[in-house]
Each structure stands twice: as C-alpha cells, then as structure tokens.
Design a protein around this motif. Structure first.
Motif, PDB file in Angstrom:
ATOM      1  N   VAL A   1      11.565   2.562   7.593  1.00 48.16           N
ATOM      2  CA  VAL A   1      12.212   2.407   6.283  1.00 48.16           C
ATOM      3  C   VAL A   1      11.269   1.585   5.407  1.00 48.16           C
ATOM      4  O   VAL A   1      10.701   0.576   5.862  1.00 48.16           O
ATOM      5  N   TYR A   2      11.119   2.005   4.158  1.00 47.95           N
ATOM      6  CA  TYR A   2      10.388   1.185   3.202  1.00 47.95           C
ATOM      7  C   TYR A   2      11.395   0.527   2.273  1.00 47.95           C
ATOM      8  O   TYR A   2      12.350   1.177   1.816  1.00 47.95           O
ATOM      9  N   VAL A   3      11.181  -0.743   1.946  1.00 46.08           N
ATOM     10  CA  VAL A   3      12.137  -1.461   1.103  1.00 46.08           C
ATOM     11  C   VAL A   3      11.404  -2.171  -0.030  1.00 46.08           C
ATOM     12  O   VAL A   3      10.348  -2.769   0.156  1.00 46.08           O
ATOM     13  N   SER A   4      11.981  -2.065  -1.242  1.00 42.35           N
ATOM     14  CA  SER A   4      11.444  -2.754  -2.413  1.00 42.35           C
ATOM     15  C   SER A   4      12.602  -3.398  -3.167  1.00 42.35           C
ATOM     16  O   SER A   4      13.238  -2.758  -4.010  1.00 42.35           O
ATOM     17  N   PRO A   5      12.886  -4.673  -2.888  1.00 38.33           N
ATOM     18  CA  PRO A   5      14.042  -5.348  -3.492  1.00 38.33           C
ATOM     19  C   PRO A   5      13.715  -6.080  -4.783  1.00 38.33           C
ATOM     20  O   PRO A   5      14.211  -7.188  -5.023  1.00 38.33           O
ATOM     21  N   ALA A   6      12.889  -5.478  -5.627  1.00 35.57           N
ATOM     22  CA  ALA A   6      12.456  -6.127  -6.867  1.00 35.57           C
ATOM     23  C   ALA A   6      13.656  -6.494  -7.735  1.00 35.57           C
ATOM     24  O   ALA A   6      14.664  -5.787  -7.760  1.00 35.57           O
ATOM     25  N   THR A   7      13.507  -7.581  -8.471  1.00 33.18           N
ATOM     26  CA  THR A   7      14.628  -8.060  -9.285  1.00 33.18           C
ATOM     27  C   THR A   7      14.619  -7.516 -10.707  1.00 33.18           C
ATOM     28  O   THR A   7      15.583  -7.675 -11.438  1.00 33.18           O
ATOM     29  N   GLY A   8      13.518  -6.875 -11.124  1.00 32.34           N
ATOM     30  CA  GLY A   8      13.433  -6.314 -12.463  1.00 32.34           C
ATOM     31  C   GLY A   8      12.005  -6.343 -12.982  1.00 32.34           C
ATOM     32  O   GLY A   8      11.063  -6.639 -12.243  1.00 32.34           O
ATOM     33  N   GLN A   9      11.846  -5.991 -14.262  1.00 27.63           N
ATOM     34  CA  GLN A   9      10.552  -5.983 -14.943  1.00 27.63           C
ATOM     35  C   GLN A   9       9.546  -5.066 -14.250  1.00 27.63           C
ATOM     36  O   GLN A   9       8.343  -5.355 -14.220  1.00 27.63           O
ATOM     37  N   GLU A  10      10.016  -3.987 -13.685  1.00 27.52           N
ATOM     38  CA  GLU A  10       9.145  -2.973 -13.098  1.00 27.52           C
ATOM     39  C   GLU A  10       9.187  -1.743 -14.003  1.00 27.52           C
ATOM     40  O   GLU A  10      10.254  -1.174 -14.234  1.00 27.52           O
ATOM     41  N   SER A  11       8.033  -1.349 -14.521  1.00 31.12           N
ATOM     42  CA  SER A  11       8.006  -0.171 -15.391  1.00 31.12           C
ATOM     43  C   SER A  11       7.941   1.118 -14.606  1.00 31.12           C
ATOM     44  O   SER A  11       8.253   2.197 -15.125  1.00 31.12           O
ATOM     45  N   PHE A  12       7.540   1.015 -13.341  1.00 32.00           N
ATOM     46  CA  PHE A  12       7.334   2.199 -12.513  1.00 32.00           C
ATOM     47  C   PHE A  12       7.338   1.740 -11.065  1.00 32.00           C
ATOM     48  O   PHE A  12       7.288   0.547 -10.781  1.00 32.00           O
ATOM     49  N   GLY A  13       7.394   2.691 -10.147  1.00 27.98           N
ATOM     50  CA  GLY A  13       7.396   2.340  -8.735  1.00 27.98           C
ATOM     51  C   GLY A  13       6.328   3.087  -7.966  1.00 27.98           C
ATOM     52  O   GLY A  13       6.641   4.018  -7.221  1.00 27.98           O
ATOM     53  N   ILE A  14       5.071   2.669  -8.111  1.00 28.70           N
ATOM     54  CA  ILE A  14       3.995   3.341  -7.384  1.00 28.70           C
ATOM     55  C   ILE A  14       4.218   3.234  -5.877  1.00 28.70           C
ATOM     56  O   ILE A  14       3.970   4.190  -5.127  1.00 28.70           O
ATOM     57  N   VAL A  15       4.708   2.084  -5.414  1.00 31.81           N
ATOM     58  CA  VAL A  15       4.955   1.927  -3.979  1.00 31.81           C
ATOM     59  C   VAL A  15       6.010   2.912  -3.493  1.00 31.81           C
ATOM     60  O   VAL A  15       5.986   3.343  -2.332  1.00 31.81           O
ATOM     61  N   LEU A  16       6.934   3.295  -4.371  1.00 30.61           N
ATOM     62  CA  LEU A  16       7.937   4.287  -3.981  1.00 30.61           C
ATOM     63  C   LEU A  16       7.293   5.656  -3.823  1.00 30.61           C
ATOM     64  O   LEU A  16       7.656   6.425  -2.925  1.00 30.61           O
TER      65      LEU A  16
ATOM     66  N   LYS B   1       8.899   8.664   4.062  1.00 28.46           N
ATOM     67  CA  LYS B   1       9.757   7.581   4.522  1.00 28.46           C
ATOM     68  C   LYS B   1      10.967   7.390   3.610  1.00 28.46           C
ATOM     69  O   LYS B   1      10.845   7.458   2.388  1.00 28.46           O
ATOM     70  N   PRO B   2      12.139   7.123   4.190  1.00 28.50           N
ATOM     71  CA  PRO B   2      13.307   6.806   3.363  1.00 28.50           C
ATOM     72  C   PRO B   2      13.137   5.425   2.746  1.00 28.50           C
ATOM     73  O   PRO B   2      12.404   4.576   3.278  1.00 28.50           O
ATOM     74  N   ILE B   3      13.816   5.217   1.637  1.00 28.24           N
ATOM     75  CA  ILE B   3      13.594   4.010   0.840  1.00 28.24           C
ATOM     76  C   ILE B   3      14.914   3.295   0.575  1.00 28.24           C
ATOM     77  O   ILE B   3      15.941   3.933   0.334  1.00 28.24           O
ATOM     78  N   VAL B   4      14.854   1.976   0.614  1.00 30.98           N
ATOM     79  CA  VAL B   4      15.915   1.135   0.047  1.00 30.98           C
ATOM     80  C   VAL B   4      15.259   0.341  -1.078  1.00 30.98           C
ATOM     81  O   VAL B   4      14.255  -0.341  -0.860  1.00 30.98           O
ATOM     82  N   CYS B   5      15.802   0.450  -2.279  1.00 29.60           N
ATOM     83  CA  CYS B   5      15.195  -0.254  -3.409  1.00 29.60           C
ATOM     84  C   CYS B   5      16.268  -0.697  -4.393  1.00 29.60           C
ATOM     85  O   CYS B   5      17.409  -0.251  -4.342  1.00 29.60           O
ATOM     86  N   SER B   6      15.860  -1.564  -5.283  1.00 28.95           N
ATOM     87  CA  SER B   6      16.780  -2.104  -6.284  1.00 28.95           C
ATOM     88  C   SER B   6      17.131  -1.055  -7.327  1.00 28.95           C
ATOM     89  O   SER B   6      16.314  -0.196  -7.673  1.00 28.95           O
ATOM     90  N   ASP B   7      18.334  -1.164  -7.828  1.00 26.84           N
ATOM     91  CA  ASP B   7      18.838  -0.251  -8.854  1.00 26.84           C
ATOM     92  C   ASP B   7      18.399  -0.771 -10.223  1.00 26.84           C
ATOM     93  O   ASP B   7      19.180  -1.370 -10.968  1.00 26.84           O
ATOM     94  N   ILE B   8      17.115  -0.565 -10.531  1.00 28.55           N
ATOM     95  CA  ILE B   8      16.540  -1.036 -11.788  1.00 28.55           C
ATOM     96  C   ILE B   8      15.891   0.141 -12.515  1.00 28.55           C
ATOM     97  O   ILE B   8      15.560   1.157 -11.902  1.00 28.55           O
TER      98      ILE B   8
ATOM     99  N   VAL C   1      20.374  -0.355  -4.526  1.00 27.00           N
ATOM    100  CA  VAL C   1      21.306  -1.480  -4.424  1.00 27.00           C
ATOM    101  C   VAL C   1      21.116  -2.404  -5.627  1.00 27.00           C
ATOM    102  O   VAL C   1      20.032  -2.460  -6.219  1.00 27.00           O
ATOM    103  N   PRO C   2      22.161  -3.135  -6.005  1.00 31.40           N
ATOM    104  CA  PRO C   2      22.006  -4.084  -7.115  1.00 31.40           C
ATOM    105  C   PRO C   2      20.946  -5.137  -6.778  1.00 31.40           C
ATOM    106  O   PRO C   2      20.880  -5.605  -5.636  1.00 31.40           O
ATOM    107  N   PRO C   3      20.101  -5.499  -7.729  1.00 26.47           N
ATOM    108  CA  PRO C   3      19.086  -6.531  -7.445  1.00 26.47           C
ATOM    109  C   PRO C   3      19.735  -7.869  -7.108  1.00 26.47           C
ATOM    110  O   PRO C   3      20.825  -8.187  -7.589  1.00 26.47           O
ATOM    111  N   LYS C   4      19.108  -8.610  -6.222  1.00 23.39           N
ATOM    112  CA  LYS C   4      19.516  -9.956  -5.804  1.00 23.39           C
ATOM    113  C   LYS C   4      20.807  -9.959  -4.984  1.00 23.39           C
ATOM    114  O   LYS C   4      21.369 -11.031  -4.740  1.00 23.39           O
ATOM    115  N   ASP C   5      21.253  -8.803  -4.533  1.00 26.66           N
ATOM    116  CA  ASP C   5      22.508  -8.695  -3.769  1.00 26.66           C
ATOM    117  C   ASP C   5      22.169  -8.543  -2.287  1.00 26.66           C
ATOM    118  O   ASP C   5      21.907  -7.435  -1.798  1.00 26.66           O
ATOM    119  N   VAL C   6      22.162  -9.663  -1.569  1.00 25.53           N
ATOM    120  CA  VAL C   6      21.758  -9.654  -0.158  1.00 25.53           C
ATOM    121  C   VAL C   6      22.718  -8.816   0.679  1.00 25.53           C
ATOM    122  O   VAL C   6      22.287  -8.074   1.581  1.00 25.53           O
TER     123      VAL C   6
END
Length: 332
Positions: free
Chosen positions: A190-205, A213-220, A236-241
């Motif tokens: 699983v790849y995960v990117s829990p960024a909190t914001g200010q991302e213009s794009f997701g190259i890592v995605l 690979k399946p992804i878990v990432c912030s809903d931004i 998932v919502p950012p900052k929501d553990v």
C-alpha cells in the motif's frame, strides 16, 4: 551579458520556463528572451505574500509570456489570482516503464505487509499522522511494516515518536535514489500520502499507480484530480488519524481490493505517461505559435517555417535551422 550572449548564440525557437517568477535566472532569461516564451506553473498555496506584493513588478515579466500552462486546476486557480490570463492545464507526467519494470527488494518480501511513504519530513506531508495510524494498526494485531523515505525538519520528532512508543518494523530510509524509489514502490503493498494540503498535484500518486499499488491519500484538491475515489485510492480527511487507520486497515486486510485498485491504477496512469504528456505540450506549442502569428506578435527573427509547421500540425523539431551547439531535439 552572459545570458544575453548565450541566447543570441543559441537562437532558441521556444523557451519553456518552470515557475518563471522564481528569482533569479528565469527572470533574467525571460527579460532577454526573443523567443516564443511558454511557462508552466506548479505551485499551490492559500496565499503568497511574494506574489501579492510583487505582482506589480512581476507583471512586466508576465506580459512577455506567450503561453501559460498549469499542472492542475488548483495550480491554475492559484496563479490566476495574481497574474490573470489564459492557462492551459497539462498535468505532470511519469516514466511508467521505469517504475513498472522495477523489482521488489528481497529482504522485505517476507510475508509482512509493507506500507510505503515518500515525502519530505515536514508537517504538511503528514508523516506524524501516518505514524499515529500505524501505531493503531499494530495495536490491532495487523502484521505490517512502515517504510518511510525522506528527510526534513520533522525527522527528530519522528525518531523520538518511534522510540518513545517503541514502534517496531519502522524503517527510516533517508533520501533514496530514483532507482531505489522504483524498487520501494514495487515492494509496497500500500502506498500512503497523508498530506494536509497545499499540494497542486500528486506525482507520487502517479508513481504508485505506475507500480500497480493501491493508495490511501488525503482528500485534498491536488490529489482528487489525479485519483478516483474508491477506484485507485481510498481518500480520507486530512489530519484524521482514525479515518487514516481505518482506510489502511481496510486495504491491508483485503488482498482482492488491493489487487483491484492496483490494476485500476495501472490503467489510469497511462494517460500520464510522458509520451502522452509531451504530445500535449507540443500541441500547445503549435497553438501558441499560431496565436502569435494571428496576433501579429510572432518574433520576426524566427524562421517562418516554424509558423508554417505549427499551422499545418507538423512536428516542430528540426523545422528551423539547427543550433550551433544543441542537437535538434534540444531546441524545443
């Protein structure tokens, strides 16, 4: 003087800038350029004091741009606030073949599920939220390993959290090479990117999808334009553990879902392959050149064959005289 002499010697047909208003070289080149000037804008933030207070001075440089590209809708919205204009959205690209062909790292192929994070260790990348979610996964008895690649100002805090909570199977990989990065993506379950914001794009995605690979990432905003909810990623919502924990647990305990989402990612990422992205960029060059001709601002010193090729939809490489020191393919 050196910049002006270089431009005079090379006689570029098109100069393509990335973030052209970042001091200092880009501004010098843009000021002296007599070519077709195209710029790509990547950044996204809620507010930029540099642009807010510098937009009047930078406005004269913006007027020298014949074409403007933004990598996403949020990047366009951000830059358009300060420098209004006509922006074409062309996303970033990814080298699909290099990532898809990488081999997993043998020592991690031991039956323990691997969660992979790649990013700078700073608050907006969300590594601390991931560590807290990982701790909950371990408490649930889910057999998994956390691979963290990156460095940054939060590294001491991250190391302290791992030590004080006695978190096992966490590996801090530091800065990794592009070849190793591809192998870690291949290793991940699983790849995960829990960024909190200010991302213009997701190259890592894109890279995770290229690896299947399946992804878990912030809903931004910057991520929602790259992946589809429930298809390639769980958002998932950012900052929501708690939500991050549940999403990771869902994927880690469902191998069929992981396989399905990984396959969907491989299909979706094709449109972001460099061969498709570069074709879009070249077509935009043609559009910009045609527009300069129609507006009467096509640089008079440029080869008219360039305008003809753009008008007729031909390849732009090699239509004008070659540079004294650059191969034809480098003259775009």
């Amino acid at each position: 003087a050196a910049v002006k002499d270089m431009l005079e010697q090379e006689k570029f047909d098109v100069l393509h800038f990335h973030e052209p208003f970042v001091p200092f070289l880009s501004l010098l080149l843009l000021r002296e350029s007599r070519s077709i000037n195209v710029a790509t804008f990547h950044a996204f933030a809620g507010w930029s004091p540099a642009y807010e207070f510098g937009k009047r001075a930078l406005g004269r440089f913006a007027k020298r741009l014949h074409g403007r590209i933004a990598v996403s809708a949020v990047a366009r919205h951000f830059i358009d606030r300060y420098f209004p204009g006509d922006y074409k959205i062309i996303p970033n690209g990814v080298d699909i073949g290099r990532i898809a062909g990488a081999q997993p790292i043998a020592r991690y192929s031991d039956g323990v599920l691997n969660i992979f994070f790649l990013g700078r260790f700073e608050s907006r990348k969300g590594a601390m939220y991931l560590l807290k979610a990982y701790r909950q996964l371990r408490k649930r008895g889910i057999r998994c390993r956390l691979l963290l690649a990156g460095t940054g100002p939060q590294e001491r805090e991250i190391r302290r959290y791992i030590a004080t909570r006695r978190l096992g199977d966490v590996e801090l990989l530091g800065r990794i090479s592009d070849d190793d990065k591809a192998r870690y993506f291949a290793t991940a379950d699983v790849y995960v990117s829990p960024a909190t914001g200010q991302e213009s794009f997701g190259i890592v995605l894109l890279e995770a999808m290229a690896a299947g690979k399946p992804i878990v990432c912030s809903d931004i905003h910057g991520y929602k334009g790259v992946v589809r909810r429930g298809e390639q990623a769980l958002l998932v919502p950012p900052k929501d553990v708690k939500a991050l924990t549940e999403a990771l647990a869902t994927l880690l305990t469902d191998p069929e879902m992981r396989a399905r989402m990984g396959a969907s990612g491989r299909e979706r990422v094709v449109q972001y392959g460099w061969e498709n992205i570069t074709a879009k960029v070249e077509e935009y060059y043609r559009f910009v050149i045609r527009r300069t001709v129609l507006q009467g601002v096509f640089p008079a010193h440029l080869d008219p064959n360039l305008a003809r090729a753009a008008r007729e939809g031909q390849a732009l490489v090699g239509v004008s005289r070659p540079s004294a020191s650059l191969p034809p393919a480098a003259r775009r």
